[in-house]
Design a protein around this motif. Structure first.
Motif, PDB file in Angstrom:
ATOM      1  N   SER A   1      83.232 -36.263  30.261  1.00  7.63           N
ATOM      2  CA  SER A   1      82.461 -36.647  31.440  1.00  7.63           C
ATOM      3  C   SER A   1      81.339 -35.669  31.743  1.00  7.63           C
ATOM      4  CB  SER A   1      83.391 -36.751  32.644  1.00  7.63           C
ATOM      5  OG  SER A   1      84.159 -35.565  32.733  1.00  7.63           O
ATOM      6  N   ASN A   2      81.563 -34.372  31.456  1.00  3.75           N
ATOM      7  CA  ASN A   2      80.546 -33.383  31.824  1.00  3.75           C
ATOM      8  C   ASN A   2      79.372 -33.447  30.850  1.00  3.75           C
ATOM      9  OD1 ASN A   2      82.512 -32.637  33.548  1.00  3.75           O
ATOM     10  ND2 ASN A   2      82.278 -30.445  33.188  1.00  3.75           N
ATOM     11  N   PRO A   3      78.173 -33.562  31.375  1.00  2.11           N
ATOM     12  CA  PRO A   3      77.041 -33.482  30.449  1.00  2.11           C
ATOM     13  C   PRO A   3      76.932 -32.074  29.880  1.00  2.11           C
ATOM     14  CG  PRO A   3      76.275 -33.607  32.730  1.00  2.11           C
ATOM     15  CD  PRO A   3      77.746 -33.786  32.761  1.00  2.11           C
ATOM     16  N   SER A   4      76.785 -31.972  28.592  1.00  2.00           N
ATOM     17  CA  SER A   4      76.678 -30.652  27.965  1.00  2.00           C
ATOM     18  C   SER A   4      75.900 -30.799  26.680  1.00  2.00           C
ATOM     19  CB  SER A   4      78.068 -30.097  27.673  1.00  2.00           C
ATOM     20  OG  SER A   4      78.625 -30.783  26.583  1.00  2.00           O
TER      21      SER A   4
ATOM     22  N   VAL B   1      90.482 -39.006  16.185  1.00  2.00           N
ATOM     23  CA  VAL B   1      90.418 -37.694  16.828  1.00  2.00           C
ATOM     24  C   VAL B   1      91.762 -37.011  16.585  1.00  2.00           C
ATOM     25  CG1 VAL B   1      90.148 -36.467  19.008  1.00  2.00           C
ATOM     26  CG2 VAL B   1      88.775 -38.489  18.544  1.00  2.00           C
ATOM     27  N   LEU B   2      91.738 -35.894  15.826  1.00  2.00           N
ATOM     28  CA  LEU B   2      92.991 -35.220  15.479  1.00  2.00           C
ATOM     29  C   LEU B   2      93.502 -34.422  16.681  1.00  2.00           C
ATOM     30  CD1 LEU B   2      91.952 -34.042  11.925  1.00  2.00           C
ATOM     31  CD2 LEU B   2      93.416 -35.971  12.507  1.00  2.00           C
ATOM     32  N   TRP B   3      92.623 -33.718  17.326  1.00  2.00           N
ATOM     33  CA  TRP B   3      92.982 -33.029  18.552  1.00  2.00           C
ATOM     34  C   TRP B   3      91.714 -32.820  19.368  1.00  2.00           C
ATOM     35  CZ3 TRP B   3      90.115 -28.638  18.699  1.00  2.00           C
ATOM     36  CH2 TRP B   3      89.826 -27.996  17.493  1.00  2.00           C
ATOM     37  N   ASP B   4      91.868 -32.584  20.627  1.00  2.00           N
ATOM     38  CA  ASP B   4      90.691 -32.169  21.385  1.00  2.00           C
ATOM     39  C   ASP B   4      91.068 -31.113  22.408  1.00  2.00           C
ATOM     40  OD1 ASP B   4      91.956 -33.778  23.189  1.00  2.00           O
ATOM     41  OD2 ASP B   4      90.470 -35.377  23.135  1.00  2.00           O
ATOM     42  N   LYS B   5      90.070 -30.368  22.801  1.00  2.00           N
ATOM     43  CA  LYS B   5      90.288 -29.264  23.724  1.00  2.00           C
ATOM     44  C   LYS B   5      89.293 -29.436  24.857  1.00  2.00           C
ATOM     45  CE  LYS B   5      91.344 -24.947  25.033  1.00  2.00           C
ATOM     46  NZ  LYS B   5      91.444 -25.336  26.446  1.00  2.00           N
ATOM     47  N   ASP B   6      89.826 -29.444  26.063  1.00  2.00           N
ATOM     48  CA  ASP B   6      88.988 -29.699  27.228  1.00  2.00           C
ATOM     49  C   ASP B   6      88.416 -28.385  27.754  1.00  2.00           C
ATOM     50  OD1 ASP B   6      87.784 -30.654  29.408  1.00  2.00           O
ATOM     51  OD2 ASP B   6      89.590 -31.390  30.407  1.00  2.00           O
ATOM     52  N   PHE B   7      87.084 -28.313  27.809  1.00  2.00           N
ATOM     53  CA  PHE B   7      86.451 -27.138  28.395  1.00  2.00           C
ATOM     54  C   PHE B   7      85.853 -27.440  29.768  1.00  2.00           C
ATOM     55  CE2 PHE B   7      86.440 -25.828  23.951  1.00  2.00           C
ATOM     56  CZ  PHE B   7      86.777 -24.487  24.072  1.00  2.00           C
ATOM     57  N   SER B   8      86.009 -28.656  30.203  1.00  2.00           N
ATOM     58  CA  SER B   8      85.307 -29.025  31.430  1.00  2.00           C
ATOM     59  C   SER B   8      85.854 -28.292  32.651  1.00  2.00           C
ATOM     60  CB  SER B   8      85.387 -30.535  31.635  1.00  2.00           C
ATOM     61  OG  SER B   8      86.723 -30.952  31.558  1.00  2.00           O
ATOM     62  N   ALA B   9      87.116 -27.877  32.566  1.00  2.00           N
ATOM     63  CA  ALA B   9      87.684 -27.156  33.703  1.00  2.00           C
ATOM     64  C   ALA B   9      87.312 -25.679  33.692  1.00  2.00           C
ATOM     65  CB  ALA B   9      89.195 -27.307  33.698  1.00  2.00           C
ATOM     66  N   GLU B  10      86.781 -25.185  32.573  1.00  2.00           N
ATOM     67  CA  GLU B  10      86.587 -23.750  32.403  1.00  2.00           C
ATOM     68  C   GLU B  10      85.227 -23.263  32.917  1.00  2.00           C
ATOM     69  OE1 GLU B  10      89.064 -22.059  30.904  1.00  2.00           O
ATOM     70  OE2 GLU B  10      90.251 -23.733  30.141  1.00  2.00           O
TER      71      GLU B  10
END
Lengths: 180, 983
Positions: free
Chosen positions: B127-130, B166-175
């Protein structure tokens, strides 16, 4: 003829004269054949020619009237053909209409010629001619009427304005959304 | 008989409607041409294995992914993604898949390299534009599956390259970290995600490449703050600028502690050179910093020490480093020296030796080099050679190899902004037939072949030769005007500010000009071309002058930036004159007046509502003053929902300039912003010719068209309905259309379509407007037509008055007389969504019109205007049928044969332009997008000329036969007459 003459010239041996100038039947042994009257031969030459001419002029005027009336038949025929052709523009109706127009016109052009053979100092051709012209004009009118029913006559406003260019405008304006 | 004839006629009529524009197979390419482009290249990835065809995969600013042949520049395959599906990155995975990341990192696709078929597609959540980052590690495997790393919308995804899972994903949006780089050192299974938190904190996340687990999180504050982005110079070193942009900061991130090292730039370079910009080229151990025109290469040593290696003054572009044999890395550097291009290939570790140095002469119409991509190949002597792909200022793409231009593609033509035309020179006398037809033998041979073809004696090979001859006929590509007006020049302005002249016969580029006034310069920082107009069209007077065009542009992205004008000769392609204006260019209004040299008067409106007259001559001002009180202009402010009308008042106050006039507001139409929003406008084309003002309807009745050049169509929609499809409900969306007189501001007609929404495409011609929109209630697209008639002229129906000419139908009229009007309208369903709408235009306006619809499938469909006639009814009367009114149906037919683009597609279709030819029946249609397409159509068939396939030989034969027959019969009749006389 010539041949016969030649033969005659070559071998003339005898001849029978059939001419008989005597007028009285009594002077002849042979009676006249029935139905033969000598008096007919006696007629005056002048009266004969006058009579002949009278008959001819009669005949001529009769014929002239006949000829003058002839377009009437044509007219009826044309009317029928036009009725058959219908009022839509296509090859058939156009052909009929144009022949309906052309026939009277050509006839009118040749009025003199048509009545030439009936020309006579004693025959009054004015009447037949007038009738002829009137009938042909009637035919022409029929053709024009047909042309009109086909919509080929410029009798409507639309026929005069269909190609009028648009009027010029005095004012001029330009612009729009700003260029991006 | 009667009925049969009528039926036959009807059949002919119907067949002419349905197949009036269809082609036979052998007619393709005869009068149409199609050119395929890809646009300005953004990324390029080479695929040059030893076996197989050498190719380069590119993605462009026109959202095209394409594979090009490196030898001949042909397009192997090409995919045009949607307008809002911009490509962020391209790479090749597993040696057989092209991986593209698009739509701001939300769509990842794999295409099969040889044929371009899509293998898989993944939608990545977030969701976060990056930043969107794509990395295809060479030997990172999870469960024998090569992994693609994608960072987008605040997530790091590991995607299987085989099926796109998608094998795995890591969320950075909270960081709250702004991830700048994803680094995957080749030897390890650790992924480093580095980025900034705020402006002065640097964070490193270490992630297990196999599972996506977070291994370690390091953070370090850098009190000076960062500016811009970071660049990875080596596997453990990043470089960035500090917030003041006066220091280079090297960041070493793989050690236990993050360490920063700051170096002052002016100390490093030795002097202050201006604002530094770090180029994003990955040069392995070296970074390139640009100061205005100077490029400085700085080597990063261990411990973050920096050292200047070289300074290059005229550098244009630097490629990424390319590793070739034994870990050696090379990159290409392009400089401009004396109008030539100096290409240098350098090794990263050994600066002083130039691996390759080539100087290439280049057409200066290509401009400066903007991008370089390098590739290596093995020469026959087993040494390494390099070829480079360069992208020029005018968007063209060139391949350089061994000091030569191997091929070039004019990719500027993929982004046409505006189109106009110019006539070709008149044919000079004294050109012999032999010169035109090369030689007599060829000419004879050609004609013999053609004769064979017509007599059906030709073999298949002969037919192929004949077809080839027809396609390459020198007749259609001559550089002179033709009798029918088919040969013209298309003058197109592209987004790069380059002007091209294309020949309508075969589409070749006659000349091209990179407009000097639309190039970056000191006074003009961000020039953009706006539009192109016919400036001088000599036809009656001034015959010996060449025609010229006016190109309007502006020096900046905003509409109050100062404007630039350029005048270009269309025969020679030389710039005659260029003006840097002191005022801005908000609108250009061509006036319907010309001066004695046939220069068209133009009015330029600036952002302060002042009007400036061009050409700036006393003669022009004389003409202008005469018409001064009749000249108005209007502006549509779509954002504010206001349409304003203006009149010219007097000379500008404050500046002494007799060519400048200020204007005052006459009227304004304000649309309530809560209920209406302007989304489309349409006006009549300025050069449109209307043949007649009257329309004859059934039963000889006549209606007078309301024909005004000052008619404006405006469509507004409810602001709520301006979003995407499916969002608004039918109750809260509506479409309101207006017909406005732009002189007086009078609203001639207003109509509301409830439950409808945009986008609206409209075309206005003669007295009608056709528009296309979406009906939410019926869930279908609709097209509507409005025809507008003048009632004030309806009384002119007296035949006698018309006969003697006593009417005022042709006298000039003033719009202030407010003529009474009447409108008729009708709507129909249309099954396709539309990209562009245009209408055919002919020289005299007699020929019936066709709508040209640019469909969503990038084709151009011709639709007879008779299908959009508001007088259509379910059961037309006999008279109406005769008039040609088609019985009403609820939807418009799409007849497959009426696609004017036949089997071709004009990818990325943006506009359709119609150009009248001298032949009244015919019009040229030019459709442009990423591709270009031009064809010739005859909406009512070519009633005024013989068709292309007309057999002249047969005609000749017939004539000869007839003459022979006449002679024979004449001789026979003579003989017979003689015999008759003897008898």
């Amino acid at each position: 003829m010539d041949k016969g003459k030649g033969v005659m010239v070559g071998g003339r041996r005898w001849a029978v004269d059939f001419t008989d100038n005597s007028t009285s039947p009594s002077s002849r042994d042979i009676p006249d054949p029935p139905g033969f009257s000598r008096s007919s031969q006696d007629q005056d030459d002048s009266t004969l020619s006058r009579q002949k001419k009278d008959a001819e002029s009669n005949w001529k005027s009769q014929k002239a009237w006949e000829v003058a009336q002839a377009p009437f038949k044509n007219l009826l025929m044309m009317g029928f053909m036009m009725w058959m052709a219908g009022s839509t523009v296509h090859l058939f109706s156009i052909g009929i209409t144009f022949s309906a127009l052309w026939q009277p016109i050509s006839a009118l052009q040749g009025v003199g010629k048509v009545f030439e053979s009936y020309k006579d100092s004693r025959v009054d051709l004015l009447g037949p001619k007038l009738l002829f012209i009137a009938l042909n004009l009637g035919g022409l009118a029929l053709g024009v009427w047909k042309l009109n029913t086909l919509g080929l006559l410029p009798t409507h406003a639309s026929d005069w304005v269909f190609s009028l260019p648009p009027a010029q405008e005095v004012e001029h304006s330009g612009g729009g959304i700003l260029l991006r | 008989m009667d009925i049969r004839v009528f039926l036959l006629l009807l059949l002919v009529l119907v067949s002419s409607v349905e197949h009036g524009f269809s082609l036979y197979e052998d007619q393709v390419g005869l009068m149409d041409w199609h050119q395929r482009y890809i646009g300005k290249v953004k990324h390029a990835v080479f695929h040059t294995q030893k076996t197989g065809r050498k190719r380069v995969v590119v993605s462009t600013e026109e959202n095209v992914v394409a594979s090009l042949d490196l030898r001949h520049a042909e397009i192997f395959w090409r995919h045009v993604l949607g307008t809002n599906d911009a490509v962020d990155a391209v790479d090749i995975a597993l040696g057989k898949y092209v991986i593209t990341l698009s739509s701001e990192g939300s769509i990842l696709r794999a295409w099969n390299l040889p044929d371009g078929q899509m293998v898989w597609e993944s939608f990545l959540q977030g969701s976060n534009p990056s930043k969107s980052l794509l990395s295809v590690p060479i030997n990172l495997k999870v469960d024998k599956d090569n992994v693609i790393l994608v960072f987008s919308k605040g997530f790091l995804h590991a995607v299987s390259s085989i099926d796109g899972d998608v094998l795995w994903d890591k969320d950075f949006s909270a960081e709250s970290i702004e991830v700048q780089q994803i680094i995957q050192p080749p030897e390890s299974y650790v992924i480093y995600a580095v980025g900034f938190v705020g402006s002065s904190q640097f964070d490193v996340y270490q992630i297990n490449a196999k599972s996506g687990e977070l291994l370690k999180h390091k953070s370090a504050a850098f009190p000076d703050g960062f500016y811009g982005e970071v660049l990875l110079v080596s596997s453990d070193m990043l470089v960035s600028l500090d917030a003041t942009r006066s220091n280079l900061v090297t960041i070493s991130f793989r050690k236990e502690e993050i360490s920063f090292s700051k170096t002052h730039i002016s100390y490093l370079v030795g002097e202050s050179l201006g604002i530094p910009v770090i180029l994003p080229s990955k040069l392995s151990g070296i970074l390139a910093v640009k100061f205005n025109t100077l490029l400085v290469f700085i080597r990063v040593k261990s411990e973050g020490k920096l050292e200047v290696v070289d300074k290059i003054a005229n550098a244009a572009a630097v490629s990424d480093a390319l590793s070739f044999s034994e870990g050696q890395q090379a990159f290409a550097l392009v400089e401009h020296v004396d109008g030539k291009i100096l290409l240098t290939v350098k090794l990263s570790h050994d600066w002083n030796s130039d691996f390759l140095k080539e100087s290439i002469a280049m057409d200066h119409q290509w401009g400066l080099v903007q991008k370089v991509f390098i590739n290596t190949y093995i020469r026959t002597d087993r040494s390494h050679g390099f070829r480079v792909l360069i992208v020029m200022e005018d968007h063209s793409l060139l391949l350089l190899q061994q000091g030569e231009i191997v091929w070039s593609r004019e990719e500027g033509l993929a982004s046409i902004i505006d189109v106009t035309t110019s006539e070709l020179p008149v044919e000079k006398k004294g050109v012999s037939v032999a010169k035109v037809e090369q030689n007599l033998f060829e000419w004879l041979k050609g004609h013999v072949l053609k004769l064979k073809g017509t007599l059906m004696l030709a073999s298949p090979e002969d037919i192929a030769v004949i077809q080839d001859m027809r396609l390459k006929s020198s007749e259609k590509s001559k550089m002179t005007r033709d009798h029918n007006g088919f040969r013209k020049l298309l003058i197109v302005l592209t987004r790069a500010g380059k002007l091209y002249a294309l020949h309508t016969g075969d589409g070749r580029v006659i000349w091209s000009l990179l407009l000097p006034s639309l190039r970056k310069s000191g006074s003009c920082k961000h020039p953009t071309g706006l539009s192109v107009y016919q400036w001088q069209v000599p036809h009656h007077h001034a015959m010996d002058e060449n025609p010229s065009v006016l190109v309007a542009g502006r020096c900046g992205p905003h509409w109050d930036a100062p404007g630039v004008l350029s005048f270009v000769d269309t025969y020679t392609g030389k710039e005659l004159n260029a003006l840097g204006l002191t005022h801005s260019v908000a609108q250009v209004i061509p006036l319907p007046f010309t001066d004695s040299t046939e220069q068209h008067l133009h009015l330029l409106i600036d952002s302060d509502q002042c009007a400036h007259l061009y050409p700036r001559t006393s003669e022009a001002i004389g003409i202008f003053q005469r018409e001064f009180s009749n000249i108005y202009w209007y502006s549509v402010e779509a954002d504010n929902g206001i349409i304003k009308g203006h009149a010219l008042r007097s000379n500008c106050i404050g500046v002494v300039d007799e060519y400048c006039f200020n204007s005052s507001d006459l009227w304004s139409i304000v649309f309530p912003s809560e209920s209406e929003k302007i989304i489309a406008t349409a006006t009549r084309k300025l050069n449109e010719v209307v043949h007649t003002q009257a329309k004859v309807i059934a039963d000889q009745d006549v209606m007078f068209k309301y024909i005004s050049k000052n008619l404006l169509f405006v469509a507004t929609i409810a602001p709520k309905a301006s979003g995407e499809f499916g969002k608004p409900t039918p109750e809260e969306s509506w479409l309101v259309v207006y017909l406005i007189d732009t002189v007086t501001g009078r609203i001639l007609h207003r109509m509301t379509h409830h439950g409808s929404q945009g986008p609206v495409h409209a075309v206005l011609s003669e007295n009608w407007v056709v528009y296309h929109y979406f009906n939410l209630r019926a869930h279908r697209y609709e097209m509507s037509v409005i025809e507008i008639y003048d009632l004030s002229r309806a009384e002119n129906k007296d035949v006698w008055k018309l006969l003697v000419g006593k009417h005022n139908l042709t006298s000039p009229i003033s719009l202030y007389s407010r003529p009474e009007v009447m409108t008729k309208s009708q709507s129909y369903f249309f099954t396709q969504s539309v990209k562009a709408l245009a209408v055919t235009s002919t020289a005299k306006g007699i020929t019936s019109k066709q709508l040209l619809i640019g469909t969503i499938g990038d084709q151009v469909l011709a639709l007879d205007k008779r299908y959009l006639d508001p007088r259509r009814s379910v059961n037309p009367t006999q008279a109406e049928k005769e008039e040609g009114i088609i019985p009403l149906s609820d939807s418009l037919p799409i007849i497959p044969q009426s696609y004017v683009t036949h089997a071709l597609k004009v990818e990325g279709l943006r506009g359709i332009v119609t150009l009248p030819t001298k032949l009244e029946s015919t019009t040229l249609v030019f459709a442009h997008g990423v591709d270009l397409f031009l064809t010739r159509i005859a909406p009512s068939r070519t009633y005024d000329s013989l068709t292309e396939d007309f057999s002249y030989a047969l005609l000749l034969l017939t004539i000869v036969a007839l003459i022979a027959a006449i002679f024979v019969t004449w001789v026979l009749s003579e003989k017979k007459e003689l015999q008759e006389k003897w008898r």
